[in-house]
Design an enzyme around this catalytic site. Sequence first.
Site, PDB file in Angstrom:
ATOM      1  N   ASP A  30       0.859  -1.178   0.000  1.00  0.00           N
ATOM      2  CA  ASP A  30       0.000   0.000   0.000  1.00  0.00           C
ATOM      3  C   ASP A  30       0.901   1.235   0.000  1.00  0.00           C
ATOM      4  O   ASP A  30       2.125   1.104  -0.071  1.00  0.00           O
ATOM      5  CB  ASP A  30      -0.925   0.002   1.238  1.00  0.00           C
ATOM      6  CG  ASP A  30      -0.159   0.181   2.545  1.00  0.00           C
ATOM      7  OD1 ASP A  30       1.101   0.243   2.510  1.00  0.00           O
ATOM      8  OD2 ASP A  30      -0.794   0.269   3.608  1.00  0.00           O
ATOM      9  N   ASP A  55       1.552   4.795   2.311  1.00  0.00           N
ATOM     10  CA  ASP A  55       1.191   5.459   3.565  1.00  0.00           C
ATOM     11  C   ASP A  55       1.690   6.903   3.559  1.00  0.00           C
ATOM     12  O   ASP A  55       2.858   7.152   3.262  1.00  0.00           O
ATOM     13  CB  ASP A  55       1.858   4.729   4.744  1.00  0.00           C
ATOM     14  CG  ASP A  55       1.627   3.225   4.697  1.00  0.00           C
ATOM     15  OD1 ASP A  55       0.530   2.793   5.043  1.00  0.00           O
ATOM     16  OD2 ASP A  55       2.565   2.481   4.293  1.00  0.00           O
ATOM     17  N   ASP A  94      -3.194   4.656   2.735  1.00  0.00           N
ATOM     18  CA  ASP A  94      -3.532   5.026   4.117  1.00  0.00           C
ATOM     19  C   ASP A  94      -3.060   6.449   4.360  1.00  0.00           C
ATOM     20  O   ASP A  94      -1.909   6.788   4.068  1.00  0.00           O
ATOM     21  CB  ASP A  94      -2.813   4.108   5.130  1.00  0.00           C
ATOM     22  CG  ASP A  94      -3.425   2.716   5.187  1.00  0.00           C
ATOM     23  OD1 ASP A  94      -4.534   2.532   4.646  1.00  0.00           O
ATOM     24  OD2 ASP A  94      -2.782   1.824   5.781  1.00  0.00           O
TER      25      ASP A  94
HETATM   26  P1  UTP Z   1       2.290  -0.933   6.573  1.00  0.00           P
HETATM   27  O1  UTP Z   1       1.414  -2.054   7.047  1.00  0.00           O
HETATM   28  O2  UTP Z   1       1.862  -0.200   5.372  1.00  0.00           O
HETATM   29  O3  UTP Z   1       3.743  -1.535   6.416  1.00  0.00           O
HETATM   30  O4  UTP Z   1       2.438   0.063   7.783  1.00  0.00           O
HETATM   31  P2  UTP Z   1       4.917  -1.151   5.424  1.00  0.00           P
HETATM   32  O5  UTP Z   1       6.155  -1.236   6.234  1.00  0.00           O
HETATM   33  O6  UTP Z   1       4.640   0.113   4.707  1.00  0.00           O
HETATM   34  O7  UTP Z   1       4.926  -2.374   4.443  1.00  0.00           O
HETATM   35  P3  UTP Z   1       4.351  -2.458   2.944  1.00  0.00           P
HETATM   36  O8  UTP Z   1       5.508  -2.082   2.096  1.00  0.00           O
HETATM   37  O9  UTP Z   1       3.206  -1.527   2.825  1.00  0.00           O
HETATM   38  O10 UTP Z   1       3.957  -3.884   2.766  1.00  0.00           O
HETATM   39  C1  UTP Z   1       3.401   1.098   7.840  1.00  0.00           C
HETATM   40  C2  UTP Z   1       3.757   1.408   9.260  1.00  0.00           C
HETATM   41  O11 UTP Z   1       2.673   2.101   9.863  1.00  0.00           O
HETATM   42  C3  UTP Z   1       2.409   1.576  11.137  1.00  0.00           C
HETATM   43  C4  UTP Z   1       2.817   0.105  11.028  1.00  0.00           C
HETATM   44  O12 UTP Z   1       3.159  -0.410  12.297  1.00  0.00           O
HETATM   45  C5  UTP Z   1       4.006   0.154  10.102  1.00  0.00           C
HETATM   46  O13 UTP Z   1       5.188   0.327  10.837  1.00  0.00           O
HETATM   47  N1  UTP Z   1       0.989   1.758  11.434  1.00  0.00           N
HETATM   48  C6  UTP Z   1       0.032   1.304  10.586  1.00  0.00           C
HETATM   49  C7  UTP Z   1       0.634   2.407  12.570  1.00  0.00           C
HETATM   50  O14 UTP Z   1       1.510   2.841  13.346  1.00  0.00           O
HETATM   51  N2  UTP Z   1      -0.692   2.559  12.887  1.00  0.00           N
HETATM   52  C8  UTP Z   1      -1.670   2.097  12.076  1.00  0.00           C
HETATM   53  O15 UTP Z   1      -2.873   2.264  12.391  1.00  0.00           O
HETATM   54  C9  UTP Z   1      -1.303   1.455  10.885  1.00  0.00           C
HETATM   55 MG    MG Z   2       2.820   0.466   3.627  1.00  0.00          MG
END
Ligand code: UTP
Ligand code: MG
Length: 499
Positions: free
Chosen positions: A333, A335, A423
């Site tokens: 995804d 972020d 997100d």
């Molecule tokens: P992700 O699940 O998107 O992981 O969350 P990522 O490292 O980007 O992996 P890929 O590449 O998408 O697969 C990003 C970070 O945001 C935190 C998660 O713990 C993770 O470290 N997070 C996510 C939060 O702190 N709170 C949330 O509600 C959601």
């Molecule tokens: Mg991510």
Amino acid sequence: MSNSAIVPWVRKRSKPTCASVPAHVVKFKEVRLYLVERKMGCSRRSFLTQLARTKGFIVDDILSDDITHVVSEDSGSSSLWAWLKGCALENLSKMQVLHISWFTDSMREGKPATIETRHLIQDTSPALQEESASVPVSVISQYACQRQTSTDNKNKILTDAFEILAENYEFNELQSSCLAFRRAVSVLKSLPWTLQCIGATQGLPCLREHTKAVIEEILQCGRSFEVEKILSSERYQTLKLFTSVFGVGLKTAEKWYRRGLRSFSEILVEPSIELNRMQKSGFLHYGDISRVVTKAEALALGNIIDEAVHLVTSDAVITLTGGFRRGKEVGHDVDFIVTTPEVGKEECVLRHLIDSFKKQGILLYSDYRPSTFHVSKLQCQRFEAMDYFAKCFLILRLEATRVDGGLSCAEGDNRGWRAIRVDLVSPPMDRYAFALLGWTGSTQFDRDMRRFARIERRMILDNHTLYDKRKEEFLTARSEEDIFAHLGLEYLEPWQRNA
Ligand code: UTP
Ligand code: MG
């Protein structure tokens, strides 16, 4: 496999093996060479080995405590020394670790050349960090926040196997075993060298008997039978498939599995199953959102968000976080943190953004969660897994024309667009550093940093704040560097946090 099968590995090599018994006349009995294959390559190593043997040198194929001279072409002394230290040698301190130039000098002279300073590969690895007395002294820390982990994983064969084992434990709700394998994955990812013998696991933290047995099996057979058994199990395959749908958690997947459902088509035709809005979108866009997102696509989305947010607030701050901020080339995804310099003004930003996406016709799914953040909540002094900031989980339509180099499409797909999971989180600016650290991840890095704070510093760290239990005060931070400094940790760049 028992550990007794592991230990003799080193012992066996104390005696010269058949492979190392020289067929040539030995002229220099007191010298026993070992040529490091890394950087040198296999064929050059065999050639140099033969050459030295014809000149009367003993050259062993295997590194053991009998070796007197280690010869390497690797000029990166720290990775060589890290590898040597991991080889469980008792006599390492007595060995000469030498550059290939000593070897060529010796071949030219026809005898072991006098060792000069220029021949020596010095151990330049930094002295152990002087952290607080309570941090165990170890070359490789048990905490990911004290290790550098880039995206270059040198032990992927092992970590892929461990991820499957960890996931299977998660599916079976065996949390501590799951965590043990996740920690082992994280340690192996941090190694700047490839683990090639079980002896090299000595001194590595977070590796239990079970993890070592799996490593040994993979090193010996190239595969793990336990992992293969899991991969072929119907339960694992089904839960893996169901949880890959956006909106389907382990509980729902398990429920469907127990009802005898095994495929998407069975779920979609089952009249008693009522999918929620998130799951409906998950199935609808499954083909797109189960495919990786590229960095170019992430940057294109950043531009779209940037344009939309600046129509509302000219001074909005948009930061790409998650895996892409850690330097990953692909993600599941994208972020972003979206905020404003003025505290409170950020509250309306996400709603405006969602409206704008709707007007542009690119909003395929939206789940907006308003902020439940209030400073008084910080007083609870508990770690919160989910943060209180306003956030939204979206599926956006991305047009190919917006992406540098085009979309990453499945073969034969000529729609000219794809769906992507996005997100957005919107913390107030005074919480920005904590939110940035938490949302940059990785999840295992965050876990370890919080564990380090709690155990080693008696502090509570989460996405909102850092609380010092000894001083009974909240510590402010304007940047991630401030948080590392409060914890007495050396700063790690985002790309070093791929634990
Ligand atoms: P992700 O699940 O998107 O992981 O969350 P990522 O490292 O980007 O992996 P890929 O590449 O998408 O697969 C990003 C970070 O945001 C935190 C998660 O713990 C993770 O470290 N997070 C996510 C939060 O702190 N709170 C949330 O509600 C959601
Ligand atoms: Mg991510």
